[in-house]
Design a protein around this motif. Structure first.
Motif, PDB file in Angstrom:
ATOM      1  N   HIS A  70      24.537  -4.354  12.998  1.00 55.14           N
ATOM      2  CA  HIS A  70      25.404  -2.711  13.297  1.00 55.14           C
ATOM      3  C   HIS A  70      26.438  -3.329  14.052  1.00 55.14           C
TER       4      HIS A  70
ATOM      5  N   SER B 241      22.146   1.608  11.782  1.00 55.33           N
ATOM      6  CA  SER B 241      23.234   1.956  11.959  1.00 55.33           C
ATOM      7  C   SER B 241      23.897   3.189  11.593  1.00 55.33           C
ATOM      8  N   PHE B 242      22.825   4.182  11.409  1.00 50.31           N
ATOM      9  CA  PHE B 242      23.059   5.545  10.994  1.00 50.31           C
ATOM     10  C   PHE B 242      23.604   6.290  12.417  1.00 50.31           C
TER      11      PHE B 242
ATOM     12  N   PHE C 205      19.575  -0.420   8.116  1.00 52.15           N
ATOM     13  CA  PHE C 205      20.035   0.871   7.385  1.00 52.15           C
ATOM     14  C   PHE C 205      19.743   2.105   8.365  1.00 52.15           C
TER      15      PHE C 205
ATOM     16  N   TRP D 294      28.468   3.017   8.570  1.00 53.22           N
ATOM     17  CA  TRP D 294      27.119   3.083   8.077  1.00 53.22           C
ATOM     18  C   TRP D 294      26.977   2.636   6.631  1.00 53.22           C
ATOM     19  N   ALA D 295      27.989   2.965   5.784  1.00 55.41           N
ATOM     20  CA  ALA D 295      28.174   2.435   4.439  1.00 55.41           C
ATOM     21  C   ALA D 295      28.246   1.139   4.418  1.00 55.41           C
TER      22      ALA D 295
ATOM     23  N   CYS E 157      26.786  -1.097   6.601  1.00 53.11           N
ATOM     24  CA  CYS E 157      25.478  -1.523   6.992  1.00 53.11           C
ATOM     25  C   CYS E 157      24.522  -1.144   5.775  1.00 53.11           C
ATOM     26  N   ILE E 158      24.838  -0.293   4.989  1.00 56.94           N
ATOM     27  CA  ILE E 158      23.864  -0.180   3.727  1.00 56.94           C
ATOM     28  C   ILE E 158      24.058  -1.174   2.992  1.00 56.94           C
TER      29      ILE E 158
ATOM     30  N   SER F 171      22.157  -4.319   4.387  1.00 57.73           N
ATOM     31  CA  SER F 171      20.780  -4.033   4.078  1.00 57.73           C
ATOM     32  C   SER F 171      20.286  -4.340   2.755  1.00 57.73           C
ATOM     33  N   LEU F 172      21.132  -3.927   1.787  1.00 56.55           N
ATOM     34  CA  LEU F 172      20.648  -4.448   0.522  1.00 56.55           C
ATOM     35  C   LEU F 172      20.868  -5.854   0.120  1.00 56.55           C
TER      36      LEU F 172
END
Length: 457
Positions: free
Chosen positions: A61, A141-142, A138, A103-104, A106-107, A110-111
């Motif tokens: 993050h 990072s929010f 995920f 956040w995007a 980090c998503i 995570s994938l």
């Protein structure tokens, strides 16, 4: 609200600097006291593996966040337009967009970790192969989205070197989130307790930044003149952040691929203990020293070198003495504070303490920013990142995990010739200061040796 005195602006700056430094020290002392106490409690409620997994989730993050850094806060503090409403509102708008972007990204990360796990791209014993890591990245990072909405009132107060309410907000957020982490850990014993407490901390500080700090309400704005200034200043900050993120977080990226979660947990414990001192200095440098140096650079640039030396001297003595102290007493301190499961963190702490010998040079980065030369920061961080990724793998191949830790501690050594060269361009070098403060290391080592004997008696 004006803070300068028409009769004696130097005295006004000194008063504001002293007051702000006092609040930072109060906040950092209180925060580190609670952080250490909470860490000791959590270490008894959680296994070492949990600290290792959380360390990697957090560093992913942080890396993404720093890669999206365009220096909004530094630009507001340094700019002559830093009090203009449209300038501040544009900065707030960019800050919100940045939080969503982080956040995007980090998503996506995570994938990628989930795909790597499915294809067994990492060693089964490494932290990256842990099945819970993608979901944690995920969720952790929010907090970037929440922090993106923090009010610019805090940055304006920082520019004016008025840190009382900012410090109190940070203390409230930290203490409340720590209590939540301990409570959830006691009830569940789950690593998700760390995630929930981190999100709660971001929500608390963001809410209070709007509700408690004085100033006008933030608004969405898109001022072209402000955007141009952010772009000019931010391009070098972005480049600097690109290398800074690798220099300051590459250690856990590298060790995460080589170490088990437990070993990385030991490293995280030792890193947290040395980072207590780094975090205090970083907060003082960024929140107090940079605004003061920026104000002097704008009004009386000829005074900058002398003010820089006066700021640096006490930090140098403290950092060098602490390096000697922790080198001698590291294993005894860990044995006293933690249970037997964490004893391996003691030798790691001794090695990491050597890094404090170089942390004292971090203040010079803020002088470069105050002078309006963010490119110097970029070049120093590039060399620092390169030295980390060169030295750590090399020492790991020869000496294993401890060799890698030594590389983490000593890699900033390669940046010193560059720093001295940049300093010489602005009259910032002081040979007497560089040499005289080194006497603090054996003094600190002596105190550490005495403490070790006392604890073992």
């Amino acid at each position: 609200m004006k803070y300068s005195s028409p009769h004696n602006p130097r005295a006004s700056l000194k008063r504001r600097f002293a007051k702000a430094a006092s609040w930072v020290l109060i906040g950092q002392f209180t925060g580190n006291l609670f952080r250490l106490g909470g860490n000791l409690i959590l270490a008894r409620l959680m296994a070492p593996d949990a600290f290792g997994i959380m360390a990697v989730a957090g560093v992913i993050h942080v890396i993404v966040a720093l890669l999206a850094d365009i220096g909004l806060r530094q630009a507001v503090i340094q700019s002559p337009n830093g009090e203009r409403h449209s300038f501040l509102d544009t900065a707030w708008t960019l800050q919100i967009l940045r939080g969503l972007l982080i956040w995007a990204a980090c998503i996506i990360a995570s994938l990628g970790l989930r795909v790597a796990e499915a294809w067994t791209l990492f060693s089964p014993n490494s932290v990256y192969a842990n099945s819970i890591l993608p979901a944690m990245v995920f969720a952790v990072s929010f907090s970037a989205v929440i922090n993106g909405f923090q009010s610019m009132k805090g940055v304006s107060a920082n520019r004016a070197i008025d840190l009382k309410h900012i410090t109190i907000i940070e203390m409230i957020a930290q203490i409340s989130s720590l209590c939540l982490a301990i409570g959830l850990s006691w009830l569940t014993g789950s690593v998700w307790s760390f995630v929930a407490s981190g999100l709660f901390s971001s929500l608390t500080s963001t809410t209070l930044s709007h509700a408690w700090l004085k100033g006008r309400r933030d608004r969405i704005a898109w001022d072209r003149e402000a955007l141009s200034e952010f772009a000019r200043f931010g391009r070098w900050v972005f480049v600097s952040s690109l290398f800074y993120v690798l220099a300051t977080n590459g250690d856990r990226l590298l060790l995460g691929a080589w170490a088990t979660p437990a070993m990385l947990g030991y490293y995280s414990i030792a890193f947290a203990l040395t980072n207590v001192f780094d975090s205090v200095a970083a907060r003082l440098f960024g929140s107090v020293s940079m605004p003061a140096l920026s104000e002097i650079a704008r009004s009386e640039p000829q005074r900058l070198p002398r003010l820089f030396w006066r700021m640096r001297a006490p930090f140098d003595v403290v950092f060098i003495a602490l390096a000697g102290f922790l080198f001698a007493a590291g294993p005894s301190i860990v044995a006293f504070l933690y249970d037997a499961r964490y004893s391996s963190a003691g030798s790691v702490l001794s090695l990491l303490s050597l890094g404090l010998l170089f942390s004292r040079y971090n203040i010079v980065i803020y002088v470069y920013l105050a002078l309006g030369f963010p490119k110097y920061q970029s070049i120093v961080n590039a060399v620092r990142a390169a030295s980390l990724f060169l030295l750590v793998p090399m020492l790991y191949s020869f000496f294993g995990f401890n060799g890698a830790v030594l590389g983490v501690a000593c890699h900033p050594l390669l940046t010193l010739p560059l720093i001295f060269w940049f300093n010489s361009k602005h009259g910032l070098n002081n040979l007497f200061l560089e040499v005289s403060v080194l006497a603090a290391w054996p003094i600190g080592w002596g105190f550490g040796y005495c403490l070790t004997n006392l604890l073992q008696a």
